[in-house]
Design a protein around this motif. Structure first.
Motif, mmCIF file in Angstrom:
data_model
loop_
_atom_site.group_PDB
_atom_site.id
_atom_site.type_symbol
_atom_site.label_atom_id
_atom_site.label_comp_id
_atom_site.label_asym_id
_atom_site.label_seq_id
_atom_site.Cartn_x
_atom_site.Cartn_y
_atom_site.Cartn_z
ATOM 1 N N GLU A 63 0.831 -1.206 0.000
ATOM 2 C CA GLU A 63 0.000 0.000 0.000
ATOM 3 C C GLU A 63 0.867 1.257 0.000
ATOM 4 N N GLU A 64 1.950 1.241 0.776
ATOM 5 C CA GLU A 64 2.860 2.390 0.807
ATOM 6 C C GLU A 64 3.558 2.576 -0.537
ATOM 7 N N VAL A 65 3.926 1.473 -1.186
ATOM 8 C CA VAL A 65 4.524 1.546 -2.520
ATOM 9 C C VAL A 65 3.516 2.149 -3.496
ATOM 10 N N GLN A 66 2.263 1.696 -3.435
ATOM 11 C CA GLN A 66 1.226 2.219 -4.327
ATOM 12 C C GLN A 66 1.071 3.724 -4.166
ATOM 13 N N ILE A 67 0.991 4.179 -2.928
ATOM 14 C CA ILE A 67 0.807 5.608 -2.661
ATOM 15 C C ILE A 67 2.007 6.402 -3.159
ATOM 16 N N SER A 68 3.217 5.920 -2.871
ATOM 17 C CA SER A 68 4.432 6.628 -3.278
ATOM 18 C C SER A 68 4.591 6.676 -4.794
ATOM 19 N N CYS A 69 4.253 5.589 -5.462
ATOM 20 C CA CYS A 69 4.381 5.549 -6.924
ATOM 21 C C CYS A 69 3.318 6.400 -7.617
ATOM 22 N N ALA A 70 2.189 6.601 -6.960
ATOM 23 C CA ALA A 70 1.086 7.344 -7.571
ATOM 24 C C ALA A 70 1.192 8.855 -7.372
ATOM 25 N N ASP A 71 2.143 9.332 -6.610
ATOM 26 C CA ASP A 71 2.242 10.756 -6.284
ATOM 27 C C ASP A 71 2.907 11.536 -7.416
ATOM 28 N N LEU A 72 2.318 11.437 -8.598
ATOM 29 C CA LEU A 72 2.924 12.002 -9.809
ATOM 30 C C LEU A 72 3.002 13.526 -9.781
ATOM 31 N N ASP A 73 2.040 14.195 -9.135
ATOM 32 C CA ASP A 73 2.104 15.658 -9.037
ATOM 33 C C ASP A 73 3.349 16.086 -8.263
ATOM 34 N N TYR A 74 3.667 15.341 -7.214
ATOM 35 C CA TYR A 74 4.871 15.634 -6.436
ATOM 36 C C TYR A 74 6.121 15.505 -7.310
ATOM 37 N N TYR A 75 6.213 14.402 -8.049
ATOM 38 C CA TYR A 75 7.407 14.185 -8.875
ATOM 39 C C TYR A 75 7.509 15.219 -9.989
ATOM 40 N N GLN A 76 6.377 15.599 -10.575
ATOM 41 C CA GLN A 76 6.402 16.650 -11.600
ATOM 42 C C GLN A 76 6.869 17.969 -10.999
ATOM 43 N N SER A 77 6.402 18.263 -9.802
ATOM 44 C CA SER A 77 6.826 19.479 -9.119
ATOM 45 C C SER A 77 8.329 19.464 -8.847
ATOM 46 N N ARG A 78 8.854 18.316 -8.458
ATOM 47 C CA ARG A 78 10.295 18.197 -8.199
ATOM 48 C C ARG A 78 11.096 18.397 -9.495
ATOM 49 N N ILE A 79 10.605 17.849 -10.596
ATOM 50 C CA ILE A 79 11.276 18.041 -11.888
ATOM 51 C C ILE A 79 11.230 19.514 -12.276
ATOM 52 N N ASP A 80 10.055 20.115 -12.151
ATOM 53 C CA ASP A 80 9.891 21.527 -12.523
ATOM 54 C C ASP A 80 10.770 22.441 -11.679
ATOM 55 N N THR A 81 10.784 22.217 -10.371
ATOM 56 C CA THR A 81 11.591 23.080 -9.507
ATOM 57 C C THR A 81 13.083 22.853 -9.734
ATOM 58 N N PHE A 82 13.462 21.651 -10.134
ATOM 59 C CA PHE A 82 14.863 21.386 -10.467
ATOM 60 C C PHE A 82 15.276 22.219 -11.679
ATOM 61 N N HIS A 83 14.429 22.238 -12.701
ATOM 62 C CA HIS A 83 14.738 23.002 -13.910
ATOM 63 C C HIS A 83 14.742 24.509 -13.657
ATOM 64 N N ALA A 84 14.064 24.923 -12.601
ATOM 65 C CA ALA A 84 13.976 26.351 -12.292
ATOM 66 C C ALA A 84 15.049 26.824 -11.307
ATOM 67 N N ILE A 85 15.942 25.955 -10.907
ATOM 68 C CA ILE A 85 16.974 26.317 -9.927
ATOM 69 C C ILE A 85 17.852 27.427 -10.489
ATOM 70 N N GLU A 86 18.101 28.409 -9.639
ATOM 71 C CA GLU A 86 19.011 29.504 -9.978
ATOM 72 C C GLU A 86 20.015 29.668 -8.848
ATOM 73 N N ASN A 87 21.172 30.161 -9.202
ATOM 74 C CA ASN A 87 22.243 30.457 -8.242
ATOM 75 C C ASN A 87 22.511 29.262 -7.333
ATOM 76 N N ASP A 88 22.408 29.453 -6.026
ATOM 77 C CA ASP A 88 22.697 28.363 -5.096
ATOM 78 C C ASP A 88 21.421 27.658 -4.630
ATOM 79 N N GLY A 89 20.370 27.721 -5.431
ATOM 80 C CA GLY A 89 19.082 27.112 -5.086
ATOM 81 C C GLY A 89 19.093 25.591 -5.032
ATOM 82 N N TYR A 90 20.128 24.974 -5.592
ATOM 83 C CA TYR A 90 20.188 23.511 -5.574
ATOM 84 C C TYR A 90 20.167 22.966 -4.150
ATOM 85 N N PHE A 91 20.841 23.616 -3.253
ATOM 86 C CA PHE A 91 20.948 23.097 -1.891
ATOM 87 C C PHE A 91 19.593 23.051 -1.202
ATOM 88 N N LYS A 92 18.758 24.055 -1.423
ATOM 89 C CA LYS A 92 17.400 24.035 -0.857
ATOM 90 C C LYS A 92 16.572 22.951 -1.553
#
Length: 169
Positions: A131-160
């Motif tokens: 059940e935990e695997v199902q929930i974690s794998c289905a959280d696609l909005d979270y993963y898209q947000s992580r991809i988007d925020t990665f592409h938007a990193i500026e200056n030293d924003g990677y550390f945050k």
């Protein structure tokens, strides 16, 4: 234990996937490959998937297990947790791929879910873990947000960005 010494039953023995040394990692990696092949056959024979669909799912979990979980995290594959899946999809996958994208990540996560469903059917993981695997794998909005925020990193924003889903335990 060489591959010639590995019996069919060995691939279903949880302790054979414990990793404390390089030899353990090599053994777990080899056993894992055999277990994924068994999952592939299960998907075709019991879920009546086409060879192409079963291959796609097994390719996804193979990547997760052979590139992340075993060599990077050095974790027994039956000790799967939501944190490990989030670390994979929300950080490791993104920084290790030149063009991280949700379509590819979704395919990998679908394979992870199919594999752990197979493991649950074999009673190698608990219903709660599945059940935990199902929930974690289905959280696609979270993963898209992580991809988007990665592409938007500026200056030293990677550390945050990194701290928000750290690979550190």
């Amino acid at each position: 234990m060489s591959s010639a010494d590995i019996s069919q039953q060995d691939i279903f023995e949880k302790t054979n996937y414990d990793i404390r040394s390089l030899d353990d990692e090599i053994r777990a990696d080899g056993l894992c490959g055999r277990l994924v092949k068994e999952c592939y056959l299960h998907l075709i024979n019991h879920h009546e998937l086409t060879a192409e669909e079963a291959s796609r799912l097994c390719y996804g979990v193979n990547y997760f297990l052979h590139e992340f979980l075993i060599p990077d995290r050095q974790v027994n594959l039956f000790d799967i947790t939501p944190q490990l899946i989030r670390q994979f999809g929300g950080n490791w996958y993104i920084i290790k791929n030149m063009e991280p994208n949700l379509a590819e990540l979704t395919s990998i996560l679908e394979g992870v879910l199919a594999f752990y469903d197979y493991c649950r059917n074999l009673k190698l993981i608990s219903e709660q873990q599945l059940e935990e695997v199902q929930i974690s794998c289905a959280d696609l909005d979270y993963y898209q947000s992580r991809i988007d925020t990665f592409h938007a990193i500026e200056n030293d924003g990677y550390f945050k960005w990194d701290a928000d889903c750290s690979l550190k335990s």
